[in-house]
Design a protein around this motif. Structure first.
Motif, short mmCIF file in Angstrom:
data_model
loop_
_atom_site.label_atom_id
_atom_site.label_comp_id
_atom_site.label_asym_id
_atom_site.label_seq_id
_atom_site.Cartn_x
_atom_site.Cartn_y
_atom_site.Cartn_z
N TYR A 58 0.82 -1.22 0.00
CA TYR A 58 0.00 0.00 0.00
C TYR A 58 0.85 1.27 0.00
N TYR A 59 1.88 1.29 0.82
CA TYR A 59 2.70 2.50 0.95
C TYR A 59 3.99 2.45 0.12
N SER A 60 4.29 1.32 -0.47
CA SER A 60 5.53 1.14 -1.24
C SER A 60 6.75 1.51 -0.39
N ARG A 61 6.73 1.05 0.83
CA ARG A 61 7.84 1.31 1.75
C ARG A 61 8.32 -0.01 2.33
N LYS A 62 9.60 -0.03 2.68
CA LYS A 62 10.15 -1.20 3.36
C LYS A 62 9.61 -1.27 4.79
N VAL A 63 9.27 -2.46 5.20
CA VAL A 63 8.77 -2.71 6.55
C VAL A 63 9.60 -3.85 7.14
N GLU A 64 9.98 -3.68 8.38
CA GLU A 64 10.73 -4.72 9.07
C GLU A 64 9.97 -5.15 10.32
N ILE A 65 9.86 -6.46 10.49
CA ILE A 65 9.27 -7.02 11.70
C ILE A 65 10.42 -7.37 12.64
N LEU A 66 10.36 -6.88 13.86
CA LEU A 66 11.33 -7.27 14.88
C LEU A 66 10.65 -8.25 15.82
N ARG A 67 11.17 -9.43 15.88
CA ARG A 67 10.62 -10.47 16.75
C ARG A 67 11.39 -10.47 18.07
N SER A 68 10.66 -10.57 19.15
CA SER A 68 11.24 -10.52 20.50
C SER A 68 12.13 -9.29 20.69
N PRO A 69 11.61 -8.10 20.38
CA PRO A 69 12.44 -6.91 20.52
C PRO A 69 12.75 -6.60 21.98
N THR A 70 13.88 -5.99 22.21
CA THR A 70 14.20 -5.54 23.57
C THR A 70 13.85 -4.06 23.69
N ILE A 71 13.73 -3.60 24.90
CA ILE A 71 13.47 -2.18 25.14
C ILE A 71 14.60 -1.35 24.56
N GLU A 72 15.83 -1.81 24.70
CA GLU A 72 16.98 -1.06 24.17
C GLU A 72 16.96 -1.00 22.64
N GLN A 73 16.59 -2.09 21.99
CA GLN A 73 16.46 -2.06 20.52
C GLN A 73 15.42 -1.04 20.10
N MET A 74 14.30 -1.03 20.80
CA MET A 74 13.22 -0.11 20.46
C MET A 74 13.67 1.34 20.66
N LYS A 75 14.40 1.60 21.72
CA LYS A 75 14.92 2.96 21.95
C LYS A 75 15.86 3.38 20.82
N ARG A 76 16.71 2.45 20.36
CA ARG A 76 17.64 2.79 19.26
C ARG A 76 16.89 3.12 17.98
N ILE A 77 15.85 2.37 17.69
CA ILE A 77 15.04 2.63 16.49
C ILE A 77 14.40 4.01 16.59
N LEU A 78 13.83 4.31 17.73
CA LEU A 78 13.19 5.62 17.94
C LEU A 78 14.22 6.75 17.86
N ALA A 79 15.39 6.54 18.47
CA ALA A 79 16.45 7.57 18.43
C ALA A 79 16.93 7.82 17.01
N ALA A 80 16.82 6.82 16.15
CA ALA A 80 17.21 6.97 14.74
C ALA A 80 16.13 7.69 13.93
N GLY A 81 14.99 7.98 14.56
CA GLY A 81 13.95 8.75 13.88
C GLY A 81 12.83 7.94 13.27
N TYR A 82 12.72 6.66 13.64
CA TYR A 82 11.69 5.80 13.07
C TYR A 82 10.63 5.46 14.12
N PRO A 83 9.37 5.82 13.88
CA PRO A 83 8.30 5.39 14.79
C PRO A 83 8.14 3.87 14.71
N ILE A 84 7.53 3.31 15.73
CA ILE A 84 7.33 1.87 15.83
C ILE A 84 5.84 1.56 15.89
N LEU A 85 5.42 0.60 15.08
CA LEU A 85 4.05 0.09 15.15
C LEU A 85 4.05 -1.06 16.15
N ALA A 86 3.25 -0.92 17.18
CA ALA A 86 3.30 -1.87 18.29
C ALA A 86 1.96 -2.56 18.51
#
Length: 172
Positions: A68-96
């Motif tokens: 629909y959006y023609s964008r890359k999407v990545e699924i993170l399985r068993s994410p850690t809180i620290e991984q999620m913080k790094r993604i957010l700090a890089a400027g990417y919102p997270i669908l939870a």
């Protein structure tokens, strides 16, 4: 109007918010009619792809969002809180996706088994979210462990034991 379609549109509202973020839409209240029109288009596209729009799992969401959006999407399985913080700090919102009953948001009018929110940042208290499940959902903060414990993919017969996943939709 709050009806079945709107009750079930948390996923669509969440990825719509991410899309609007990438389009540099200003923070704050959007035009309700435009949002509703856009959500109806998203729902129609999901129905065309899957035959339904309610409660899709991470793999289906990845497929739909990339189409629909023609964008890359990545699924993170068993994410850690620290991984999620790094993604957010890089400027990417997270669908939870979450086991909705475990979120315990006091402003929900009903507690659902499955609910999706957008994580947009974090502070010292927790994850800053946009939660489409309540009109008070903009910039709602969930404590780190609280939200992490609620993370669940859609597994209709066993949400308590569903795997923890998050999705990241990247900009163009």
């Amino acid at each position: 109007m709050w009806d079945h379609t709107h009750e079930e549109a948390c996923e669509e509202a969440s990825f719509y918010m991410v899309d609007q973020f990438y389009k540099k839409m200003p923070e704050g209240l959007m035009d309700p009619q435009k949002v509703d029109d856009d959500l109806q288009k998203i729902i129609a596209a999901e129905i065309k792809m899957f035959g339904y729009f309610e409660d899709t799992n991470a793999a289906e969401l990845e497929q739909f969002l990339e189409s629909y959006y023609s964008r890359k999407v990545e699924i993170l399985r068993s994410p850690t809180i620290e991984q999620m913080k790094r993604i957010l700090a890089a400027g990417y919102p997270i669908l939870a996706p979450n086991y909705g009953k475990a979120l315990y948001n006091p402003f929900y009018t009903s507690q659902t088994d499955y609910h999706m929110i957008t994580i947009r940042g974090y502070n010292e208290k927790g994850f800053i979210t946009n939660d489409p499940g309540t009109k008070r959902g903009e910039a709602w903060v969930y404590e780190f462990d609280h939200l992490w414990n609620a993370l669940r993919d859609w597994k209709p017969d066993d949400m308590l034991n569903a795997p923890k996943v998050v999705l990241v939709m990247f900009p163009d």
